[in-house]
Design an enzyme around this catalytic site. Structure first.
Site, PDB file in Angstrom:
ATOM      1  CG  ASP A  31      -1.731   1.223   1.436  1.00 51.25           C
ATOM      2  OD1 ASP A  31      -1.668   2.120   0.567  1.00 51.25           O
ATOM      3  OD2 ASP A  31      -2.444   1.314   2.453  1.00 51.25           O
ATOM      4  CE  LYS A  61      -1.679   6.981  -3.400  1.00 52.79           C
ATOM      5  NZ  LYS A  61      -2.171   6.001  -2.391  1.00 52.79           N
ATOM      6  CD  GLU A  96      -5.106   3.402  -2.243  1.00 50.21           C
ATOM      7  OE1 GLU A  96      -5.961   4.162  -1.750  1.00 50.21           O
ATOM      8  OE2 GLU A  96      -3.974   3.791  -2.592  1.00 50.21           O
ATOM      9  CG  ASP A 124      -9.227   4.453   1.477  1.00 46.58           C
ATOM     10  OD1 ASP A 124      -8.835   5.221   2.379  1.00 46.58           O
ATOM     11  OD2 ASP A 124      -8.440   3.777   0.780  1.00 46.58           O
TER      12      ASP A 124
HETATM   13  P1  ADP Z   1      -2.937   7.226   3.327  1.00 46.15           P
HETATM   14  O1  ADP Z   1      -3.687   6.050   2.806  1.00 46.15           O
HETATM   15  O2  ADP Z   1      -3.356   8.505   2.684  1.00 46.15           O
HETATM   16  O3  ADP Z   1      -1.461   7.054   3.369  1.00 46.15           O
HETATM   17  P2  ADP Z   1      -3.785   6.479   6.001  1.00 46.15           P
HETATM   18  O4  ADP Z   1      -4.907   5.598   5.692  1.00 46.15           O
HETATM   19  O5  ADP Z   1      -2.590   5.889   6.664  1.00 46.15           O
HETATM   20  O6  ADP Z   1      -3.378   7.418   4.823  1.00 46.15           O
HETATM   21  O7  ADP Z   1      -4.336   7.654   6.907  1.00 46.15           O
HETATM   22  C1  ADP Z   1      -3.524   8.680   7.287  1.00 46.15           C
HETATM   23  C2  ADP Z   1      -4.379   9.787   7.821  1.00 46.15           C
HETATM   24  O8  ADP Z   1      -5.146   9.273   8.895  1.00 46.15           O
HETATM   25  C3  ADP Z   1      -3.566  10.928   8.345  1.00 46.15           C
HETATM   26  O9  ADP Z   1      -4.162  12.146   7.941  1.00 46.15           O
HETATM   27  C4  ADP Z   1      -3.674  10.752   9.840  1.00 46.15           C
HETATM   28  O10 ADP Z   1      -3.568  11.990  10.518  1.00 46.15           O
HETATM   29  C5  ADP Z   1      -5.064  10.180   9.961  1.00 46.15           C
HETATM   30  N1  ADP Z   1      -5.273   9.452  11.188  1.00 46.15           N
HETATM   31  C6  ADP Z   1      -4.579   8.397  11.668  1.00 46.15           C
HETATM   32  N2  ADP Z   1      -5.070   7.997  12.829  1.00 46.15           N
HETATM   33  C7  ADP Z   1      -6.112   8.822  13.106  1.00 46.15           C
HETATM   34  C8  ADP Z   1      -7.036   8.927  14.179  1.00 46.15           C
HETATM   35  N3  ADP Z   1      -6.972   8.097  15.237  1.00 46.15           N
HETATM   36  N4  ADP Z   1      -7.973   9.893  14.126  1.00 46.15           N
HETATM   37  C9  ADP Z   1      -8.033  10.731  13.072  1.00 46.15           C
HETATM   38  N5  ADP Z   1      -7.214  10.692  12.042  1.00 46.15           N
HETATM   39  C10 ADP Z   1      -6.258   9.740  12.053  1.00 46.15           C
HETATM   40 MG    MG Z   2      -4.594   4.605   2.015  1.00 46.67          MG
END
Ligand code: ADP
Ligand code: MG
Length: 605
Positions: A9, A71, A169, A191
């Site tokens: 991912d 990205k 995804e 998502d």
């Molecule tokens: P991506 O797929 O874009 O890489 P993720 O699915 O890992 O991202 O999500 C990352 C986002 O989720 C970030 O903006 C992070 O701040 C937010 N995030 C992670 N944990 C929490 C939480 N407990 N509450 C709110 N937002 C969260």
């Molecule tokens: Mg993601």
């Protein structure tokens, strides 16, 4: 246990890998149990590049040399990015290549890097943590267009990975939940990550996953929540963000994110900057700030349902994906829309990588228990008269797919036609994304409207497009591949692959070996023919020496050792000198009637 294939991912904010262990997907964790690798890079003066949490830790100390959200830049042009540049503390330039293609570059530490190269550095780190697998399935948001998918595939190649498949995804997420956990029927995958949002509607029937529709926004995610909190803080604290002080921006961004995460479980949290009054933000205030963005995501879900021809309430299961789906307001609004509590059994940050591992396993093991069918996320077409885009493949067509449309000319005696390819839903070319163009030439002059140009669009299982064109009437067949108008060319990707430190050496050796093998193969064939032609001209000892050297050379060709092959080739050439001489003598006899080469002067040869 090391597996040669993983699911990756490649996230805007976090990246991670997963692989199959005893028939179940497992995310790759480091010694401390951490799976998520921040998609963050930090460049140092001595040339070192830190990746992941080490880079993230540098973000506050050295913001100018640290980059995240790469990205967002993948497969984009400078024009696409206008809205976001204000909050990216890096210089991003667009260079035009000799062939007119545009390539984005990020200026870091006095050097320029393409988004593909930067993503490859993240992929290489993820790959290293997974024990250096050679093959991978990489996921992309369902909304990614052709250029963005191509850029992702190129990044994988640069990282030394054989990219088996680019998978959406949400499809991967549904696959991770699998047939045993999801109810048969229709599944909605919501998502909300750091930088992108997707909603996809999938059906699950007879072991087949099929994406009915996808909708989303590549510029909507948790980063935007952070930005809202940053502006909220700036307004309350009288801070001027337009000054673009990089250190201040990143310190504030970090504090805002921490506050946001805390608000997922607490009713209030603070944004604290060094040397300033902390600001308390309540859950209610935060919800009010982000409400328009969450509503936007919900509207995209409605659109996805509409495209799939299903009422949101009729969806049998909802899967939550992405760290931002932990925000309580998001959960509530998603539950309201679909009229049921969403699936949250698997970690929303890890579920995509897990599904990618399942897909990788299906592709490599030949197991066909689950089939994946994705769709073209945005319509594909050709620009016709008046700047109108004629759709050749409609949005949400299942891939792989092929479609042909016939066009003609409007000018007398026209011998070449320029075809410009666009992706998007709008009518006019100027509102769609221009993917590339090519010219079909060599058409014999004909009256206008007589030529029959058949343009074929082919989208492969990765969602990657090839366009070819043929003029039927003249029988003159010409076909061309579409070349993206931006992003890296195939040659550039291959050059980067060769340059990549860990591969340059091995690749060079492999190429050298292949070249030597090809040459040896040709030498052996010539020698076999030569021996037959030479007849009695060689002594039995000379023939035996050639046979021995030939066997020796064949053995070396079956190995992998470049110097050994070179040495065997040299020995073979020495052993065949008498044969070459005998053949030359025979040829000379034919030419000059009985004279031997010994009496030919150099200038006669
Ligand atoms: P991506 O797929 O874009 O890489 P993720 O699915 O890992 O991202 O999500 C990352 C986002 O989720 C970030 O903006 C992070 O701040 C937010 N995030 C992670 N944990 C929490 C939480 N407990 N509450 C709110 N937002 C969260
Ligand atoms: Mg993601």
């Amino acid at each position: 246990m090391s597996t040669a294939v993983v699911g990756i991912d490649l996230g805007t904010t976090f990246s991670l890998a997963a692989r199959m262990v005893n028939g179940r997907p497992e995310v790759v964790r480091d010694a401390a149990g951490v799976a998520l690798v921040p998609s963050c890079l930090s460049f140092h003066d001595d040339g070192t590049v830190l990746v992941g949490s080490a880079a993230r830790a540098r973000a506050l100390l050295d913001p100018e040399h640290t980059i995240f959200s790469v990205k967002r830049l993948m497969g984009r042009t400078l024009k696409d990015l206008e809205a976001e540049l204000t909050l990216i503390p890096h210089q991003i330039v667009e260079r035009e290549q000799a062939d007119g293609r545009k390539v984005l570059r990020v200026r870091l530490n006095g050097r320029e890097h393409t988004p593909e190269e930067l993503s490859a550095m993240i992929l290489r780190e993820v790959r290293r943590r997974a024990g250096d697998p050679t093959k991978a399935v990489i996921t992309v948001p369902a909304y990614f267009d052709d250029a963005q998918r191509q850029a992702t595939r190129d990044a994988g190649r640069i990282a030394g990975l054989d990219v088996l498949r680019i998978v959406n995804e949400p499809t991967a997420a549904a696959l991770a939940y699998g047939l045993d956990r999801l109810n048969a029927g229709t599944v909605a995958v919501y998502d909300l990550g750091g930088g992108t949002f997707d909603c996809s509607i999938l059906t699950l029937q007879d072991g087949v996953f099929k994406v009915l529709s996808t909708n989303g926004d590549t510029r909507l995610g948790g980063d935007d929540f952070d930005q809202l909190l940053m502006h909220h803080y700036a307004a309350k604290a009288g801070l001027d963000l337009t000054a673009r002080d990089p250190l201040l921006l990143q310190t504030l961004r970090d504090a805002a994110e921490r506050c946001k995460v805390a608000l997922s479980t607490a009713d209030a949290a603070t944004i604290a900057l060094p040397g300033r009054e902390p600001l308390t933000v309540t859950r209610t205030e935060f919800d009010a700030l982000i409400l328009p963005l969450v509503v936007r995501s919900i509207n995209k879900c409605r659109a996805a349902c509409r495209d799939a021809g299903i009422d949101p309430k009729a969806v049998s299961d909802t899967v939550l994906v992405g760290g931002s789906s932990r925000v309580p307001l998001v959960r509530r609004m998603v539950a309201d829309l679909f009229g049921k509590e969403p699936q949250t059994h698997l970690n929303p940050d890890e579920v995509v990588a897990m599904g990618a591992a399942v897909q990788a396993d299906i592709l490599t093991s030949g197991k066909r228990t689950v089939l994946l069918l994705d769709v073209v996320p945005l319509s594909l077409g050709i620009e016709t008269l008046g700047g109108v885009v004629d759709k050749v493949i409609d949005r949400n067509t299942t891939v792989p797919c092929r479609a042909t449309t016939r066009y003609t000319t409007f000018v007398e005696g026209q011998t070449a036609v320029k075809l410009t390819i666009f992706q998007g839903e709008r009518e006019l070319a100027r509102d769609c994304r221009r993917l590339g163009e090519f010219t079909l030439g060599g058409i014999p002059p004909m009256a206008a409207q007589l030529p029959q140009l058949d343009v074929t669009f082919l989208v492969n299982a990765d969602g990657i497009l090839t366009v070819s064109a043929v003029e039927q009437r003249s029988g003159q067949k010409a076909s061309v591949e579409v070349k993206a108008s931006h992003g890296l060319s195939q040659d550039e990707v291959e050059t980067l692959v060769l340059e990549s430190v860990e591969h340059a050496h091995a690749d060079f050796r492999a190429r050298q070996f292949i070249e030597l093998t090809n040459k040896a193969d040709a030498d052996l064939r010539h020698t076999t023919k030569g021996l037959a032609a030479a007849g009695e001209a060689l002594s039995p000892e000379q023939v035996a020496a050639v046979d021995f050297a030939a066997a020796d050379l064949r053995r070396a060709m079956n190995g992998t050792d470049v110097p050994a092959l070179q040495a065997a080739s040299d020995r073979f050439n020495t052993a065949t000198i008498p044969l070459a001489e005998a053949l030359m003598n025979a040829a000379a006899k034919q030419l000059f009637g009985g004279q031997s080469t010994a009496r030919l002067d150099a200038d006669q040869l």
